[in-house]
Design a protein around this motif. Structure first.
Motif, short mmCIF file in Angstrom:
data_model
loop_
_atom_site.label_atom_id
_atom_site.label_comp_id
_atom_site.label_asym_id
_atom_site.label_seq_id
_atom_site.Cartn_x
_atom_site.Cartn_y
_atom_site.Cartn_z
N CYS A 27 -3.14 1.56 7.92
CA CYS A 27 -4.08 1.88 7.14
C CYS A 27 -5.62 1.78 7.37
CB CYS A 27 -3.89 0.73 5.22
SG CYS A 27 -3.65 -0.92 6.47
N ILE A 58 -4.83 -5.62 6.03
CA ILE A 58 -4.57 -4.09 7.22
C ILE A 58 -4.00 -4.03 8.63
CG2 ILE A 58 -7.03 -3.79 6.91
CD1 ILE A 58 -7.77 -4.77 9.16
N CYS A 59 -3.13 -2.28 9.18
CA CYS A 59 -3.05 -3.00 9.96
C CYS A 59 -2.93 -1.30 10.65
CB CYS A 59 -1.05 -2.53 9.00
SG CYS A 59 -1.31 -0.59 8.45
N CYS A 100 1.17 -3.15 3.36
CA CYS A 100 -0.03 -4.29 3.90
C CYS A 100 0.65 -4.58 2.59
CB CYS A 100 -1.34 -3.51 4.15
SG CYS A 100 -2.11 -3.61 5.49
N CYS A 105 1.76 2.23 4.22
CA CYS A 105 1.93 1.01 4.80
C CYS A 105 2.78 -0.52 4.25
CB CYS A 105 0.89 0.36 5.91
SG CYS A 105 -0.49 -0.01 4.36
N LYS A 130 0.38 -1.04 0.05
CA LYS A 130 -0.03 0.06 0.29
C LYS A 130 0.56 1.42 0.10
CE LYS A 130 -3.93 -2.07 2.11
NZ LYS A 130 -5.16 -1.91 2.87
ZN LIG Z 1 -2.30 -1.41 6.32
#
Ligand SMILES: [Zn+2]
Length: 491
Positions: free
Chosen positions: A43, A39-40, A26, A24, A21
């Motif tokens: 984001c 996801i993290c 991901c 980040c 992304k």
């Molecule tokens: Zn993320």
């Protein structure tokens, strides 16, 4: 209605072909994956996290700008675009506003007659995508909404055209050309079904000949080039009706409903100040180092228009063939990998645009898989023996089918494709005795044509040649057949 002219500008969002992304690490392969599995904390906008710009995304974005002839800014700034919507976890989107990284480019579009026209690009900026709301699970409609953040933070470029487009056909041509360029440059896969390319359109009408633009509506939710065309035609009729009845078009955002084939009012259009843009304090200004920009520019490969011109000039292909072979990068790559000589380039192009494309389409295979089915060099050899008259185009079709289906070994070092064709019993028959026998049979079976021919009507030869080719299953040497028929009727 004929007294109005359509004025259209398009805003295209294209997903950059990165693995991770924008801010980040991901992965970006969330399409079709279980919801919220990519996801993290970054984001999903958790407190205390910081974004870090993905260098590869910046590289691809700058490459897009270079491919579209845009001026690249040495300094650009990420800004926060603030709005509340449940698919936006931070309640702002990181975008670029006052200082985008590139401006003032353009691309050529072509109509069906081959006339070209330039559509200018106003600006390109980088931004992150939002998440996705789900209002149903399968066929079950929900009375609440679910949110999937897999897409949140996916790197995008927004490419904003000038209002240079004057018809729905031009809009379609623009999207086609843009998609080809982004795919060629490796910037985006532009798969519209996966949402990798989306489009909003600004549409207004003005009396033909007028300079001043009318009030525009912004149409959202255009997820295919076909829908863009339909929505613009619908909007043209809607606005013309309002103007004809003395009304005023309202500036607003409208949503395209593909099922109903109509646009519907969504909200009155926000002004930019509604978004309270301001520079993102978590991200440094983006300084594009001159040497780095040069490297990015140098990484832009040959683009569709250049390739089209090269296929015509270097290989003597017609405009139509050059267009077909350059429209898809993988198809053009196949042709070039075959390294055809000019003498049989046209024959190779024919084999590709007829047999090869037909099989790819029939089996629903991406063009990139063609090289795995038949090596380009082998198809080039086949084209060469057809062009040299060693086998008929009918036999070439049969050879192609056998190669494709893996029923015929490709030519090896011993003897090339002709040896392989002979092994399959498909070689041309040049044995005079055999051909004479077929001619006798053909004359006997077509007494009327035989009589005409003996009476000097040379046009009657065609049906005898056809009959001989049929008897020989397309393998008789045509030149020899013609000569021996003449001899047979003289005798
Ligand atoms: Zn993320």
């Amino acid at each position: 209605m004929a007294s109005y002219e359509m004025v259209v500008g398009l805003e295209v969002h294209a997903q950059l072909a990165t693995e991770s992304k924008l801010f980040c690490s991901c992965p970006t392969d969330g399409f079709g994956a279980p919801p919220n599995s990519r996801i993290c904390p970054v984001c999903t906008g958790q407190p205390g996290v910081l974004p870090v710009l993905n260098r590869r995304a910046a590289e691809l974005a700058f490459r897009a700008a270079a491919a579209l002839g845009c001026r690249i800014a040495p300094l650009s700034i990420f800004a926060r675009k603030n709005y509340f919507y449940p698919d936006l976890p931070k309640a702002y989107q990181i975008s670029q506003y006052e200082l985008p990284f590139s401006e003032h480019g353009g691309l050529e579009i072509r109509d069906k007659e081959g006339h070209t026209q330039r559509v200018r690009i106003h600006r390109i900026h980088m931004e992150e995508d939002a998440g996705k709301l789900l209002h149903a699970v399968g066929s079950e409609k929900l009375d609440y909404s679910l949110v999937d953040f897999n897409r949140a933070g996916t790197p995008l470029v927004e490419i904003v055209s000038e209002p240079d487009i004057r018809s729905s056909d031009e809009a379609y041509a623009y999207l086609t050309a843009l998609k080809e360029i982004l795919q060629y440059a490796g910037v985006s896969n532009c798969n519209m079904e996966k949402g990798e390319m989306r489009c909003d359109a600004n549409v207004s009408l003005r009396p033909v000949g007028a300079e001043k633009f009318g009030t525009r509506a912004e149409i959202k939710n255009l997820n295919s080039s076909h829908n863009v065309k339909l929505a613009l035609d619908y909007e043209f009729a809607r606005q013309a009706e309002i103007l004809d009845s003395g009304g005023r078009v309202v500036q607003e955002t409208r949503l395209w409903d593909a099922e109903r084939g109509a646009t519907a009012s969504m909200r009155s259009k926000e002004e930019a100040h509604d978004y309270r843009y301001f520079p993102d304090p978590d991200l440094l200004p983006l300084h594009a180092d001159a040497a780095w920009v040069e490297r990015v520019k140098a990484s832009v490969p040959e683009l569709p228009a250049q390739r089209r011109a090269r296929l015509a000039s270097e290989f003597g292909l017609s405009d139509y063939d050059a267009e077909v072979l350059s429209a898809d990068k993988d198809l053009g790559d196949y042709f070039l990998a075959a390294k055809p000589e000019k003498a049989f380039a046209k024959t190779l192009s024919n084999l590709m645009t007829s047999e090869l494309l037909a099989r790819l389409n029939a089996e629903n295979l991406p063009k990139a898989e063609a090289q795995g089915k038949i090596k380009p060099g082998i198809l080039a050899e086949l084209a060469q023996v057809v062009a040299e008259g060693k086998i008929s185009s009918k036999i070439a079709k049969e050879v192609f089918a056998r190669l494709w289906d893996g029923k015929m070994a490709g030519p090896d070092a011993h003897g090339g494709i002709m040896a392989a064709i002979e092994k399959q019993g498909l070689a041309q028959v040049s044995d005079e005795g055999q051909i004479k026998a077929w001619i006798e049979e053909a004359l006997a079976a077509n007494p009327k044509a035989a009589e005409d021919l003996r009476g000097g009507k040379e046009r009657a030869a065609g049906s005898i040649v056809g009959a001989v080719m049929k008897l020989s299953k397309g393998k008789a040497n045509p030149a020899l057949v013609n000569r021996l028929i003449k001899e047979a009727v003289k005798a």
